[in-house]
Design an enzyme around this catalytic site. Sequence first.
Site, mmCIF file in Angstrom:
data_model
loop_
_atom_site.group_PDB
_atom_site.id
_atom_site.type_symbol
_atom_site.label_atom_id
_atom_site.label_comp_id
_atom_site.label_asym_id
_atom_site.label_seq_id
_atom_site.Cartn_x
_atom_site.Cartn_y
_atom_site.Cartn_z
ATOM 1 N N SER A 143 0.876 -1.055 -0.006
ATOM 2 C CA SER A 143 0.044 -0.003 -0.097
ATOM 3 C C SER A 143 0.948 1.138 0.007
ATOM 4 O O SER A 143 1.977 1.267 0.473
ATOM 5 C CB SER A 143 -1.044 -0.061 1.112
ATOM 6 O OG SER A 143 -1.521 1.159 1.680
ATOM 7 N N TYR A 156 -3.896 -0.580 9.705
ATOM 8 C CA TYR A 156 -4.180 -0.929 8.605
ATOM 9 C C TYR A 156 -2.652 -0.511 8.105
ATOM 10 O O TYR A 156 -1.714 -1.144 7.507
ATOM 11 C CB TYR A 156 -4.764 -0.057 7.624
ATOM 12 C CG TYR A 156 -4.717 -0.311 6.244
ATOM 13 C CD1 TYR A 156 -5.266 -1.490 5.689
ATOM 14 C CD2 TYR A 156 -4.315 0.348 5.361
ATOM 15 C CE1 TYR A 156 -5.339 -1.614 4.266
ATOM 16 C CE2 TYR A 156 -4.108 0.294 4.044
ATOM 17 C CZ TYR A 156 -4.534 -0.887 3.547
ATOM 18 O OH TYR A 156 -4.640 -0.920 2.167
#
Length: 251
Positions: A143, A156
């Site tokens: 990410s 996350y």
Amino acid sequence: MGLFDLSGKTAVVTGAGRGLGEAIGLGLAQAGADIALVTNRTPADKAAEAIRALGRKAITIQVDVADRSKLPGIVERTVDELGRIDILVNNAGIIRRTPAADHSYADWQDVLDVNLNSVFALCQLAGNRMIEQGSGKIINIASMLSFQGGINVPGYTSSKHAVAGLTKALASEWAAKGLQVNAIAPGYMSTDNTEALREDPVRSAQILGRIPAGRWGTSEDLIGPAVFLASAASDYMNGHILAVDGGWLVR
């Protein structure tokens, strides 16, 4: 263009019922691979039908990847029904948005179980098969938050930093055994995970203003990079985190 040909290869793709995983599974099939589509709540029947229409084999495996006890069955069923496993794409992921001061331990644990613990377990399970055959490609989905801190997503962000580190650690150990372990770090993509951001006019404008390409990414933007990392074209790439971000990181 034989370097990108995946004919005779078998891939496992998690989170394959929609979005990025569905597109990656179809893209690998278009390059010639047979596909095991792993999904939790969202059925992957539509994706499987599209893959079979290409003349490739497809199976669907409905499993909650957070349940460690169910993960060996993914690899076993893939080998039993498709004959082998050459490519693993760890795409399944969840996100919980809460300020760090209010982020519950339950949310923290849920995110790490899906985004990190399942990734390590599947890498280990598939990796042992690949080591036995002397070849294999593992693609983890990282990410932009593998590089940055983000806002209101401490679990996350931590999980995606860890995925980048795990990718490098496995590449360091397994490159000499014939495996390539790399990751794709998508930029801000138009998926369910970013729906809240896209619906927030202020945050959406901030994000778009920093993307040199001037648009949100799409699932299809990951197909080329995934095929590249799954194919012989990337045989000398090990432990790389490939940003597919419209230029986000350079601005």
